[in-house]
Design a protein around this motif. Structure first.
Motif, PDB file in Angstrom:
ATOM      1  N   UNK A 154      75.656  17.744  79.313  1.00  0.00           N
ATOM      2  CA  UNK A 154      76.617  18.820  79.048  1.00  0.00           C
ATOM      3  C   UNK A 154      77.399  19.205  80.298  1.00  0.00           C
ATOM      4  N   UNK A 155      76.717  19.182  81.442  1.00  0.00           N
ATOM      5  CA  UNK A 155      77.369  19.565  82.698  1.00  0.00           C
ATOM      6  C   UNK A 155      78.172  18.425  83.311  1.00  0.00           C
ATOM      7  N   UNK A 156      77.904  17.201  82.872  1.00  0.00           N
ATOM      8  CA  UNK A 156      78.608  16.037  83.415  1.00  0.00           C
ATOM      9  C   UNK A 156      79.115  15.168  82.274  1.00  0.00           C
ATOM     10  N   UNK A 157      80.141  15.642  81.544  1.00  0.00           N
ATOM     11  CA  UNK A 157      80.636  14.859  80.408  1.00  0.00           C
ATOM     12  C   UNK A 157      81.189  13.524  80.867  1.00  0.00           C
ATOM     13  N   UNK A 158      81.091  12.544  79.971  1.00  0.00           N
ATOM     14  CA  UNK A 158      81.625  11.220  80.287  1.00  0.00           C
ATOM     15  C   UNK A 158      83.138  11.291  80.462  1.00  0.00           C
ATOM     16  N   UNK A 159      83.637  10.670  81.477  1.00  0.00           N
ATOM     17  CA  UNK A 159      85.078  10.642  81.687  1.00  0.00           C
ATOM     18  C   UNK A 159      85.690   9.524  80.869  1.00  0.00           C
ATOM     19  N   UNK A 160      86.934   9.718  80.512  1.00  0.00           N
ATOM     20  CA  UNK A 160      87.619   8.711  79.725  1.00  0.00           C
ATOM     21  C   UNK A 160      87.412   8.943  78.239  1.00  0.00           C
ATOM     22  N   UNK A 161      88.304   8.396  77.446  1.00  0.00           N
ATOM     23  CA  UNK A 161      88.244   8.517  75.993  1.00  0.00           C
ATOM     24  C   UNK A 161      88.551   7.154  75.410  1.00  0.00           C
TER      25      UNK A 161
ATOM     26  N   UNK B 153      91.041  18.126  77.772  1.00  0.00           N
ATOM     27  CA  UNK B 153      90.248  17.350  76.828  1.00  0.00           C
ATOM     28  C   UNK B 153      90.832  15.951  76.688  1.00  0.00           C
ATOM     29  N   UNK B 154      89.988  14.933  76.919  1.00  0.00           N
ATOM     30  CA  UNK B 154      90.477  13.555  76.945  1.00  0.00           C
ATOM     31  C   UNK B 154      91.015  13.110  75.587  1.00  0.00           C
ATOM     32  N   UNK B 155      90.324  13.459  74.504  1.00  0.00           N
ATOM     33  CA  UNK B 155      90.780  13.054  73.187  1.00  0.00           C
ATOM     34  C   UNK B 155      92.082  13.707  72.800  1.00  0.00           C
ATOM     35  N   UNK B 156      92.196  15.005  73.091  1.00  0.00           N
ATOM     36  CA  UNK B 156      93.435  15.722  72.802  1.00  0.00           C
ATOM     37  C   UNK B 156      94.579  15.164  73.628  1.00  0.00           C
ATOM     38  N   UNK B 157      94.286  14.860  74.878  1.00  0.00           N
ATOM     39  CA  UNK B 157      95.329  14.307  75.754  1.00  0.00           C
ATOM     40  C   UNK B 157      95.799  12.945  75.238  1.00  0.00           C
ATOM     41  N   UNK B 158      94.861  12.130  74.756  1.00  0.00           N
ATOM     42  CA  UNK B 158      95.232  10.816  74.228  1.00  0.00           C
ATOM     43  C   UNK B 158      96.132  10.966  73.010  1.00  0.00           C
TER      44      UNK B 158
END
Length: 314
Positions: A83-90, A284-289
């Motif tokens: 939770x404190x270190x979410x995976x980077x990238x989508x 947010x990576x998904x929103x940004x994509x």
């Protein structure tokens, strides 16, 4: 026992001792002295009421109670770390989520076919849901995370929102092929005398255009008024009514319903159509994509991202 009574560092030390079974190794990994590890372990023993580890040749061995604690403590620490270190990238090909977009019925016709087609290829696990801009409090819904993006003319979304202008919506005249007005250039007199189909869509960009016409005394012979655009193609196809509609909608309807379109004989203001998102999903990576997909599909190249003036003052 309450969680507030346990120091998280003691649980980390417990996990390391379960893995290493040697005080010296844990002291080196945690940048502690061996007496420091022993003191921390003594504190945890007092809290839990169990020795936890006992001396053995070559190190320590866990007690039965420590063995029972090991798996739930490891799972809890792993969950907290994730939770404190979410995976980077989508990765859109592997993503599985539902994204909700606020838009009008025009938006559904103009944007959804190309957007769904693109997602079916690049993000097959991403589902879309739409809500009407005028039927919910869009600002609250986006701030609370129930709506991810919005597309349209939405001046009510100010503080806390980012926006990217996609294009300026122009308006054209739409009517059936073979209409009496189809044989000659559209004149102001011909446009005024024709019978009009008018869509009353309060709270949308098109509603503002109708208000603009009224304020300037531009009168039309209104034969039919409807509350949405979904029936426009069907009605124009079988009548001599004409309609003033957004150009991108006209481009979609004309080939489907055998309609003609032409420039208006009056100069109407264009409506700036924006892609908007709340600052809570800016990173947010998904929103940004997905924002990138919408921009790639529909944006004029001259437009750019900006945060509303009200948001900058926050």
């Amino acid at each position: 026992m309450e969680l507030s009574e346990i120091d998280l560092n003691l649980l980390l030390l417990f996990q390391r001792l379960m893995q290493e079974r040697r005080v010296a190794s844990v002291a080196e990994q945690m940048n502690m002295s061996q007496p420091g590890v022993s003191n921390a372990l003594a504190k945890l023993r007092r809290r839990l009421g169990d020795p936890l580890f006992v001396r053995a040749p070559g190190g320590v061995v866990p007690t039965p109670y420590a063995l029972r604690l090991s798996e739930p403590v490891s799972q809890a620490l792993a969950t907290l770390h994730a939770a404190l270190n979410p995976m980077t990238g989508f990765d859109p090909l592997r993503a599985s989520r539902t994204i909700t977009i606020g838009m009008t019925d025009i938006g559904e016709v103009v944007f959804l076919p190309a957007l769904v087609e693109r997602l079916s290829r690049e993000a097959p696990g991403v589902a879309l849901n739409t809500v009407r801009n005028t039927r919910v409090n869009l600002g609250n819904e986006m701030a609370d995370g129930r709506v991810d993006l919005a597309i349209g003319l939405l001046p009510q979304l100010k503080g806390g929102f980012y926006q990217r202008r996609l294009f300026d919506q122009r308006y054209v005249c739409l009517y059936r092929q073979g209409h009496p007005l189809d044989d000659a250039p559209m004149t102001l007199a011909g446009w005024r005398e024709a019978e009009h189909l008018v869509v009353v869509s309060a709270g949308t960009g098109h509603g503002q255009v109708d208000e603009w016409l009224k304020r300037r005394g531009v009168r039309r012979r209104v034969r039919l008024t409807v509350p949405h655009f979904m029936s426009v193609g069907y009605i124009l196809q079988r009548t001599d009514l004409i309609a003033t509609v957004p150009e991108r909608l006209a481009l979609q309807l004309a080939p489907l319903f055998s309609l003609s379109m032409c420039a208006l004989p009056v100069a109407l203001p264009s409506a700036p159509i924006h892609l908007l998102w709340h600052e809570r999903v800016q990173q947010d990576e998904g929103n940004r994509w997905l924002r990138g997909v919408v921009i790639d599909l529909f944006a004029d190249t001259a437009s750019h991202v900006r945060k509303s003036a009200s948001a900058k003052k926050k």
